[in-house]
Design an enzyme around this catalytic site. Structure first.
Site, PDB file in Angstrom:
ATOM      1  N   SER A   1      45.495 -75.065  59.466  1.00 16.34           N
ATOM      2  CA  SER A   1      44.135 -74.761  59.008  1.00 16.34           C
ATOM      3  C   SER A   1      43.996 -74.947  57.501  1.00 16.34           C
ATOM      4  O   SER A   1      43.057 -75.590  57.024  1.00 16.34           O
ATOM      5  CB  SER A   1      43.762 -73.319  59.380  1.00 16.34           C
ATOM      6  OG  SER A   1      43.820 -73.114  60.763  1.00 16.34           O
ATOM      7  N   PHE A   2      44.935 -74.380  56.739  1.00 19.13           N
ATOM      8  CA  PHE A   2      44.880 -74.509  55.283  1.00 19.13           C
ATOM      9  C   PHE A   2      45.052 -75.960  54.861  1.00 19.13           C
ATOM     10  O   PHE A   2      44.315 -76.460  53.998  1.00 19.13           O
ATOM     11  CB  PHE A   2      45.968 -73.637  54.633  1.00 19.13           C
ATOM     12  CG  PHE A   2      46.025 -73.760  53.136  1.00 19.13           C
ATOM     13  CD1 PHE A   2      45.280 -72.910  52.335  1.00 19.13           C
ATOM     14  CD2 PHE A   2      46.830 -74.718  52.528  1.00 19.13           C
ATOM     15  CE1 PHE A   2      45.330 -73.024  50.950  1.00 19.13           C
ATOM     16  CE2 PHE A   2      46.885 -74.839  51.148  1.00 19.13           C
ATOM     17  CZ  PHE A   2      46.134 -73.993  50.361  1.00 19.13           C
TER      18      PHE A   2
ATOM     19  N   GLU B   1      53.612 -84.065  65.807  1.00 20.02           N
ATOM     20  CA  GLU B   1      53.138 -85.446  65.898  1.00 20.02           C
ATOM     21  C   GLU B   1      51.665 -85.520  66.292  1.00 20.02           C
ATOM     22  O   GLU B   1      50.880 -86.270  65.697  1.00 20.02           O
ATOM     23  CB  GLU B   1      53.990 -86.200  66.924  1.00 20.02           C
ATOM     24  CG  GLU B   1      53.518 -87.634  67.179  1.00 20.02           C
ATOM     25  CD  GLU B   1      54.200 -88.260  68.393  1.00 20.02           C
ATOM     26  OE1 GLU B   1      54.210 -89.497  68.468  1.00 20.02           O
ATOM     27  OE2 GLU B   1      54.690 -87.503  69.248  1.00 20.02           O
TER      28      GLU B   1
ATOM     29  N   VAL C   1      60.384 -78.351  57.333  1.00 21.60           N
ATOM     30  CA  VAL C   1      60.929 -77.810  56.094  1.00 21.60           C
ATOM     31  C   VAL C   1      62.384 -77.376  56.262  1.00 21.60           C
ATOM     32  O   VAL C   1      63.070 -77.085  55.281  1.00 21.60           O
ATOM     33  CB  VAL C   1      60.080 -76.632  55.563  1.00 21.60           C
ATOM     34  CG1 VAL C   1      58.720 -77.113  55.106  1.00 21.60           C
ATOM     35  CG2 VAL C   1      59.963 -75.512  56.589  1.00 21.60           C
TER      36      VAL C   1
ATOM     37  N   LYS D   1      51.360 -59.426  53.607  1.00 19.57           N
ATOM     38  CA  LYS D   1      52.393 -58.819  54.452  1.00 19.57           C
ATOM     39  C   LYS D   1      53.783 -58.879  53.809  1.00 19.57           C
ATOM     40  O   LYS D   1      54.724 -58.251  54.305  1.00 19.57           O
ATOM     41  CB  LYS D   1      52.397 -59.481  55.824  1.00 19.57           C
ATOM     42  CG  LYS D   1      51.137 -59.162  56.621  1.00 19.57           C
ATOM     43  CD  LYS D   1      51.063 -59.909  57.925  1.00 19.57           C
ATOM     44  CE  LYS D   1      49.806 -59.496  58.709  1.00 19.57           C
ATOM     45  NZ  LYS D   1      48.558 -59.744  57.972  1.00 19.57           N
TER      46      LYS D   1
ATOM     47  N   VAL E   1      42.121 -63.116  64.119  1.00 23.11           N
ATOM     48  CA  VAL E   1      41.409 -62.338  65.121  1.00 23.11           C
ATOM     49  C   VAL E   1      40.031 -62.924  65.446  1.00 23.11           C
ATOM     50  O   VAL E   1      39.527 -62.747  66.560  1.00 23.11           O
ATOM     51  CB  VAL E   1      41.282 -60.868  64.651  1.00 23.11           C
ATOM     52  CG1 VAL E   1      40.334 -60.755  63.467  1.00 23.11           C
ATOM     53  CG2 VAL E   1      40.838 -59.974  65.786  1.00 23.11           C
TER      54      VAL E   1
ATOM     55  N   THR F   1      42.718 -52.205  67.358  1.00 22.32           N
ATOM     56  CA  THR F   1      43.997 -51.499  67.271  1.00 22.32           C
ATOM     57  C   THR F   1      43.807 -50.064  66.768  1.00 22.32           C
ATOM     58  O   THR F   1      44.340 -49.122  67.344  1.00 22.32           O
ATOM     59  CB  THR F   1      44.959 -52.244  66.344  1.00 22.32           C
ATOM     60  OG1 THR F   1      44.303 -52.495  65.094  1.00 22.32           O
ATOM     61  CG2 THR F   1      45.392 -53.567  66.953  1.00 22.32           C
TER      62      THR F   1
END
Length: 360
Positions: A39-40, A64, A89, A154, A202, A220
């Protein structure tokens, strides 16, 4: 708590947030993005294609089909400016090959799913920790001038393996400036919170449930808060750090918080919440700066900068240039934030937000 100010508009930073210098970026020969098909990476690619004159943008990723998908989304002229490197990586030699002639590496590759990292711990370590060291070694060997690694809230006081692996990654990139002393290569880190609408977040999950006719949304804990940033803002902030980086600092944007219950209400007003309890490895609130770092964290108009505690590479600090330190007991946490998104503002953001897999 107070509602957020004009600092955080629906899809732009507004006048307060420093904008990237696209003229300076256009002078670079080549930029490489690890995890470039995520996404980024897709959003970064679109921004660089639209706003710069870069002739060579390298997408480095192992999938691929994702490479193939992006190729088919670009025009013929755009494809001439992009190089599609299939690679992991975990493979330092492949990284070295891909980095030749590159002026800037943006390291976005990571394993991010908390439950999967707990079940497959060393796979997470191989990508997030050993992969970080591979990026460092390859960049030094290839003579890449600047490397900017993406981090996460995080990584601060982590309670799960994903966060712990990103903390280790942050430490690797900061310390890499000692390894590269005597060379032109410098390493810095960008840390931000949850990305609205990214794959695996989410919002796509809630959208899928609602599209299927759900009458409840799983929550949650109604007390839960998170830092939030849009994908476009994350890309813009990352690029704005390129010119500011000196090596060893961690850039943290000033971004708003939101309650998870407000997100559900914005997506489906009045919908019933089904409380499922906090999942293993999940926090009630997130941190981006702990009070231990206050003694070497400076505050700018639009961001905080955590200066390196240990510095051996001849770096000039922001403090030496008169940028003020934060208060001694400062802590940047999602529940104590002074900037909050209202339900109405969030609803406007969501209405303008494309799906995570939308066209590049």
């Amino acid at each position: 708590m107070r509602a957020r100010t004009a600092l955080w508009a629906a899809t732009i930073w507004g006048d307060i947030m420093a904008q990237p210098s696209f003229d300076s970026l256009s002078k670079l020969k080549s930029i490489l993005i690890t995890g470039g098909t995520g996404s980024f990476g897709r959003q970064m690619l679109r921004k660089l294609l639209d706003e710069t004159k870069l002739k060579r943008i390298v997408l480095y990723a192992r999938g691929e089909f994702a490479h193939f998908e992006i190729q088919n989304m670009l025009t013929y002229e755009e494809r001439q400016r992009v190089r599609f490197f299939i690679g992991d990586v975990r493979d330092q030699d492949r990284l070295l090959t891909s980095m030749r002639g590159v002026d800037l590496v943006i390291h976005a590759a990571a394993q991010k799913q908390v439950p999967l990292a707990e079940y497959n711990p060393f796979e997470c370590i191989r990508t997030n920790v050993i992969g970080a060291e591979n990026v460092v070694q390859a960049a030094i060997r290839a003579g890449v001038p600047r490397v900017l690694a993406l981090s996460t809230d995080k990584a601060v006081n982590p309670i799960n393996l994903y966060g712990a692996s990103k903390l280790a990654s942050d430490k690797i990139f900061v310390a890499a400036n000692s390894l590269s002393a005597g060379t032109q290569t410098r390493f810095s880190v960008v840390r931000y919170g949850n990305v609205l609408g990214s794959r695996g977040s989410v919002i796509p999950y809630f959208r899928k449930l609602l599209a299927g006719g759900a009458k409840q949304l799983p929550i949650t804990d109604p007390r839960m808060t998170r830092f939030w940033i849009t994908l476009d803002q994350a890309v813009a902030f990352t690029l704005s750090c390129v010119e500011q980086m000196r090596g060893g600092e961690i850039f943290v944007p000033k971004i708003p918080s939101m309650k998870i219950t407000d997100l559900a209400d914005a997506m489906a007003p009045g919908i019933e919440a089904r409380i499922i309890g906090i999942r293993p490895g999940e926090k009630l609130h997130e941190l981006m700066i702990v009070d231990h770092n206050a003694g070497h964290t400076v505050e700018m108009k639009d961001r905080y900068v955590i200066e390196p505690e240990w510095e051996t590479w001849g770096r000039r600090s922001f403090m030496q240039d008169g940028v003020p330190l934060v208060a001694k007991d400062f802590e940047y946490s999602s529940d104590k934030n002074t900037d909050w998104i209202s339900v109405d503002e969030l609803r406007a953001i969501l209405a303008a937000m494309p799906n995570a897999d939308a066209k590049v």
